[in-house]
Design a protein around this motif. Structure first.
Motif, PDB file in Angstrom:
ATOM      1  N   UNK A  95      -6.422  11.547 -15.848  1.00  0.00           N
ATOM      2  CA  UNK A  95      -7.640  11.296 -15.079  1.00  0.00           C
ATOM      3  C   UNK A  95      -7.676   9.895 -14.477  1.00  0.00           C
ATOM      4  N   UNK A  96      -6.895   8.978 -15.024  1.00  0.00           N
ATOM      5  CA  UNK A  96      -6.848   7.625 -14.471  1.00  0.00           C
ATOM      6  C   UNK A  96      -6.199   7.604 -13.095  1.00  0.00           C
ATOM      7  N   UNK A  97      -5.379   8.595 -12.795  1.00  0.00           N
ATOM      8  CA  UNK A  97      -4.633   8.632 -11.541  1.00  0.00           C
ATOM      9  C   UNK A  97      -5.261   9.560 -10.509  1.00  0.00           C
ATOM     10  N   UNK A  98      -6.533   9.898 -10.688  1.00  0.00           N
ATOM     11  CA  UNK A  98      -7.253  10.759  -9.747  1.00  0.00           C
ATOM     12  C   UNK A  98      -8.246   9.896  -8.981  1.00  0.00           C
ATOM     13  N   UNK A  99      -8.217  10.012  -7.658  1.00  0.00           N
ATOM     14  CA  UNK A  99      -9.150   9.267  -6.816  1.00  0.00           C
ATOM     15  C   UNK A  99     -10.461  10.041  -6.789  1.00  0.00           C
ATOM     16  N   UNK A 100     -11.540   9.401  -7.230  1.00  0.00           N
ATOM     17  CA  UNK A 100     -12.813  10.091  -7.336  1.00  0.00           C
ATOM     18  C   UNK A 100     -13.839   9.630  -6.303  1.00  0.00           C
ATOM     19  N   UNK A 101     -13.776   8.368  -5.874  1.00  0.00           N
ATOM     20  CA  UNK A 101     -14.784   7.829  -4.962  1.00  0.00           C
ATOM     21  C   UNK A 101     -14.127   7.232  -3.726  1.00  0.00           C
ATOM     22  N   UNK A 102     -14.951   7.013  -2.707  1.00  0.00           N
ATOM     23  CA  UNK A 102     -14.457   6.391  -1.477  1.00  0.00           C
ATOM     24  C   UNK A 102     -14.028   4.949  -1.735  1.00  0.00           C
ATOM     25  N   UNK A 103     -14.677   4.285  -2.675  1.00  0.00           N
ATOM     26  CA  UNK A 103     -14.289   2.907  -3.005  1.00  0.00           C
ATOM     27  C   UNK A 103     -12.869   2.861  -3.561  1.00  0.00           C
ATOM     28  N   UNK A 104     -12.558   3.768  -4.473  1.00  0.00           N
ATOM     29  CA  UNK A 104     -11.197   3.837  -5.014  1.00  0.00           C
ATOM     30  C   UNK A 104     -10.195   4.160  -3.912  1.00  0.00           C
ATOM     31  N   UNK A 105     -10.577   5.040  -2.999  1.00  0.00           N
ATOM     32  CA  UNK A 105      -9.692   5.380  -1.882  1.00  0.00           C
ATOM     33  C   UNK A 105      -9.441   4.153  -1.008  1.00  0.00           C
ATOM     34  N   UNK A 106     -10.490   3.374  -0.753  1.00  0.00           N
ATOM     35  CA  UNK A 106     -10.331   2.160   0.057  1.00  0.00           C
ATOM     36  C   UNK A 106      -9.407   1.157  -0.625  1.00  0.00           C
ATOM     37  N   UNK A 107      -9.512   1.034  -1.938  1.00  0.00           N
ATOM     38  CA  UNK A 107      -8.624   0.118  -2.659  1.00  0.00           C
ATOM     39  C   UNK A 107      -7.166   0.561  -2.548  1.00  0.00           C
ATOM     40  N   UNK A 108      -6.931   1.838  -2.654  1.00  0.00           N
ATOM     41  CA  UNK A 108      -5.565   2.355  -2.557  1.00  0.00           C
ATOM     42  C   UNK A 108      -5.028   2.180  -1.140  1.00  0.00           C
ATOM     43  N   UNK A 109      -5.858   2.450  -0.150  1.00  0.00           N
ATOM     44  CA  UNK A 109      -5.430   2.277   1.236  1.00  0.00           C
ATOM     45  C   UNK A 109      -5.143   0.810   1.528  1.00  0.00           C
ATOM     46  N   UNK A 110      -5.952  -0.090   0.974  1.00  0.00           N
ATOM     47  CA  UNK A 110      -5.708  -1.526   1.149  1.00  0.00           C
ATOM     48  C   UNK A 110      -4.347  -1.913   0.554  1.00  0.00           C
ATOM     49  N   UNK A 111      -4.064  -1.406  -0.643  1.00  0.00           N
ATOM     50  CA  UNK A 111      -2.778  -1.713  -1.272  1.00  0.00           C
ATOM     51  C   UNK A 111      -1.617  -1.155  -0.452  1.00  0.00           C
ATOM     52  N   UNK A 112      -1.788   0.043   0.090  1.00  0.00           N
ATOM     53  CA  UNK A 112      -0.759   0.609   0.963  1.00  0.00           C
ATOM     54  C   UNK A 112      -0.557  -0.256   2.204  1.00  0.00           C
ATOM     55  N   UNK A 113      -1.646  -0.741   2.776  1.00  0.00           N
ATOM     56  CA  UNK A 113      -1.559  -1.554   3.984  1.00  0.00           C
ATOM     57  C   UNK A 113      -0.865  -2.886   3.720  1.00  0.00           C
ATOM     58  N   UNK A 114      -1.170  -3.510   2.598  1.00  0.00           N
ATOM     59  CA  UNK A 114      -0.525  -4.778   2.263  1.00  0.00           C
ATOM     60  C   UNK A 114       0.979  -4.581   2.099  1.00  0.00           C
ATOM     61  N   UNK A 115       1.374  -3.525   1.412  1.00  0.00           N
ATOM     62  CA  UNK A 115       2.794  -3.241   1.229  1.00  0.00           C
ATOM     63  C   UNK A 115       3.487  -2.884   2.530  1.00  0.00           C
ATOM     64  N   UNK A 116       2.801  -2.122   3.364  1.00  0.00           N
ATOM     65  CA  UNK A 116       3.402  -1.723   4.633  1.00  0.00           C
ATOM     66  C   UNK A 116       3.575  -2.918   5.563  1.00  0.00           C
TER      67      UNK A 116
END
Length: 80
Positions: free
Chosen positions: A7-28
């Protein structure tokens, strides 16, 4: 126990999604800058654009899937 960890690896809210997208953007963008160093000129710029475009596509897919899952949860009958 594995369900709790899973359950720790499931995106539940838009805030969590934004954090993941931010991390993807920094890496990209870091990868894109490395491409600019390795391939100066138009080729490097094209690869950097591909890196940023991949983040836009992934972010859109994450938001769409999140909206779909929230709608599916809302339409489920409540177990009493």
């Amino acid at each position: 126990m594995l369900k709790k960890i899973g359950r720790l690896f499931v995106i539940k809210t838009r805030f969590e999604a934004c954090l993941i997208i931010y991390a993807l953007a920094v890496g990209a963008m870091a990868r894109g800058l490395a491409y600019l160093d390795q391939y100066p000129g138009f080729g490097g710029q094209l690869l950097m654009a591909a890196c940023s475009g991949a983040v836009f596509l992934a972010g859109a897919k994450i938001f769409d899937c999140l909206r779909y899952e929230q709608a599916a949860r809302a339409s489920e009958p409540a177990d009493a």
